[in-house]
Scaffold this motif. Structure first.
Motif, PDB file in Angstrom:
ATOM      1  N   CYS A  35      -1.939  17.918  44.741  1.00 49.77           N
ATOM      2  CA  CYS A  35      -0.568  17.872  44.259  1.00 49.77           C
ATOM      3  C   CYS A  35       0.201  19.018  44.905  1.00 49.77           C
ATOM      4  CB  CYS A  35      -0.497  17.956  42.742  1.00 49.77           C
ATOM      5  SG  CYS A  35      -1.228  19.433  42.005  1.00 49.77           S
ATOM      6  N   LEU A  36       1.462  18.792  45.185  1.00 46.26           N
ATOM      7  CA  LEU A  36       2.351  19.808  45.745  1.00 46.26           C
ATOM      8  C   LEU A  36       3.294  20.236  44.637  1.00 46.26           C
ATOM      9  CD1 LEU A  36       3.524  21.444  48.093  1.00 46.26           C
ATOM     10  CD2 LEU A  36       4.825  19.407  48.768  1.00 46.26           C
ATOM     11  N   VAL A  37       3.208  21.510  44.256  1.00 45.61           N
ATOM     12  CA  VAL A  37       3.920  22.015  43.083  1.00 45.61           C
ATOM     13  C   VAL A  37       4.864  23.128  43.499  1.00 45.61           C
ATOM     14  CG1 VAL A  37       3.633  22.901  40.732  1.00 45.61           C
ATOM     15  CG2 VAL A  37       1.813  21.521  41.769  1.00 45.61           C
ATOM     16  N   GLY A  38       6.015  23.191  42.859  1.00 44.06           N
ATOM     17  CA  GLY A  38       6.977  24.257  43.118  1.00 44.06           C
ATOM     18  C   GLY A  38       8.236  24.015  42.319  1.00 44.06           C
ATOM     19  N   ARG A  39       9.049  25.034  42.229  1.00 44.63           N
ATOM     20  CA  ARG A  39      10.293  24.903  41.473  1.00 44.63           C
ATOM     21  C   ARG A  39      11.225  23.898  42.142  1.00 44.63           C
ATOM     22  NH1 ARG A  39      12.201  31.044  41.149  1.00 44.63           N
ATOM     23  NH2 ARG A  39      11.536  30.870  43.326  1.00 44.63           N
ATOM     24  N   ASN A  40      12.138  23.324  41.365  1.00 49.48           N
ATOM     25  CA  ASN A  40      13.152  22.442  41.930  1.00 49.48           C
ATOM     26  C   ASN A  40      13.948  23.212  42.978  1.00 49.48           C
ATOM     27  OD1 ASN A  40      12.437  20.358  40.227  1.00 49.48           O
ATOM     28  ND2 ASN A  40      14.048  20.747  38.740  1.00 49.48           N
ATOM     29  N   SER A  45      10.075  18.271  48.751  1.00 49.18           N
ATOM     30  CA  SER A  45      10.354  16.983  49.399  1.00 49.18           C
ATOM     31  C   SER A  45      10.552  17.156  50.896  1.00 49.18           C
ATOM     32  CB  SER A  45      11.595  16.333  48.772  1.00 49.18           C
ATOM     33  OG  SER A  45      11.346  15.976  47.423  1.00 49.18           O
ATOM     34  N   THR A  46      11.209  18.240  51.292  1.00 52.40           N
ATOM     35  CA  THR A  46      11.404  18.518  52.717  1.00 52.40           C
ATOM     36  C   THR A  46      10.059  18.688  53.414  1.00 52.40           C
ATOM     37  OG1 THR A  46      13.541  19.573  52.306  1.00 52.40           O
ATOM     38  CG2 THR A  46      12.418  20.130  54.370  1.00 52.40           C
ATOM     39  N   SER A 170       5.052  15.376  41.583  1.00 53.59           N
ATOM     40  CA  SER A 170       5.367  14.681  40.327  1.00 53.59           C
ATOM     41  C   SER A 170       5.663  15.687  39.229  1.00 53.59           C
ATOM     42  CB  SER A 170       4.195  13.782  39.904  1.00 53.59           C
ATOM     43  OG  SER A 170       4.505  13.126  38.690  1.00 53.59           O
ATOM     44  N   HIS A 171       6.612  15.317  38.349  1.00 53.91           N
ATOM     45  CA  HIS A 171       6.870  16.099  37.143  1.00 53.91           C
ATOM     46  C   HIS A 171       5.996  15.628  35.986  1.00 53.91           C
ATOM     47  CE1 HIS A 171      10.578  17.217  39.344  1.00 53.91           C
ATOM     48  NE2 HIS A 171      10.500  18.305  38.625  1.00 53.91           N
ATOM     49  N   LEU A 184      -1.371  22.545  45.892  1.00 54.76           N
ATOM     50  CA  LEU A 184      -0.614  23.313  46.876  1.00 54.76           C
ATOM     51  C   LEU A 184       0.610  23.859  46.158  1.00 54.76           C
ATOM     52  CD1 LEU A 184      -0.696  20.757  49.845  1.00 54.76           C
ATOM     53  CD2 LEU A 184      -2.145  22.786  49.581  1.00 54.76           C
ATOM     54  N   TRP A 185       0.742  25.180  46.126  1.00 59.95           N
ATOM     55  CA  TRP A 185       1.869  25.812  45.439  1.00 59.95           C
ATOM     56  C   TRP A 185       2.854  26.318  46.480  1.00 59.95           C
ATOM     57  CZ3 TRP A 185       1.820  31.296  42.911  1.00 59.95           C
ATOM     58  CH2 TRP A 185       3.016  31.492  42.213  1.00 59.95           C
TER      59      TRP A 185
END
Length: 257
Positions: A35-40, A45-46, A170-171, A184-185
């Motif tokens: 999963c790719l995680v990070g703040r909005n 997405s880029t 995903s949220h 992945l952070w």
């Protein structure tokens, strides 16, 4: 060690004169479920679009194993004027019978006009398209958006059986806990990787931030001491002390960043 299917190295992007991604690197191997995680707004997405080859970075290197098949699910599907759902579903290269089978599982008519689909139906059509391609890598941006519970369960089952590698944004935390075997952070423009499921993510992040806070406190204390030294006497301006002053300026710059 086998070569990765996909590798991004020191990826950099600039948006509106602001650095969005500042040297992100990661590799994707066969069987990875990440999963790719990070703040909005952090550039998730880029980064996924760059991995898919749909967006060019402003710097860095990308390796894709020759012949690799990558399927990308964007947040908002682009039906591209397709006259039918089936026409759209095969536009990525899927064989027609596989696309029809996926649409049938999702209870979508192959002859339906994409322009008339609801948000949930559009998401199902997009999922049928990428899954029917049977790619080596799936890059999925918010795949559960607009989906009802039965459709989410169907997607979880399909991804659990998927033989390739995938990266999810995903949220839906429950969705990530059930599917992601690694994280992945994307934080402050760079990537950190955790080779554990999403259930371990928050504790891991808290530990990293706590360690950073300790490091910053030590740096602040050192800057305070060096600043006091620089103010106390003319000796700070002597040639032999210029190196110490340069180190102080470097520490201040590091702290500001």
């Amino acid at each position: 060690m086998a070569a990765p299917l996909l590798a991004l190295r020191d990826i950099r992007t600039v948006f509106a004169d602001q650095v969005l991604i500042a040297g992100a690197s990661f590799a994707l191997a066969a069987g990875d479920r990440l999963c790719l995680v990070g703040r909005n707004g952090s550039g998730k997405s880029t980064l996924l679009r760059i991995a898919a080859g749909l967006t060019e970075p402003d710097g860095g290197e990308i390796f894709r194993q020759p012949g690799i098949r990558i399927a990308y699910l964007e947040q908002v599907p682009d039906f591209g004027g397709a006259a039918s759902v089936l026409e759209y579903a095969v536009s990525g290269g899927a064989e027609e019978h596989k696309a029809v089978a996926a649409l049938d599982e999702l209870k979508l008519s192959p002859s339906a006009n994409p322009a008339t689909l609801s948000g949930g139906e559009g998401r199902k059509a997009a999922l049928a398209r990428v899954l029917a391609e049977e790619p080596d890598i799936l890059l999925l941006d918010e795949p559960t958006n607009h989906l009802d519970l039965p459709s989410i369960e169907w997607l979880e089952a399909r991804l659990s059986q998927f033989r390739g590698a995938f990266v999810l944004i995903s949220h839906d935390r429950a969705f990530l806990r059930r599917l992601a075997a690694g994280c992945l952070w994307l934080d402050r423009g760079v990537i950190r990787r955790l080779d554990k499921g999403f259930g371990a993510f928050e504790e891991w992040v808290e530990q990293i931030l706590a360690e950073e806070e300790v490091t910053q406190r030590k740096l602040d204390k050192l800057i305070e001491q060096e600043t006091q030294w620089s103010r106390e006497g003319i000796s700070a301006r002597r040639t032999r002390n210029q190196g110490r002053l340069r180190r102080l300026h470097a520490m201040r710059k590091e702290r500001a960043s």
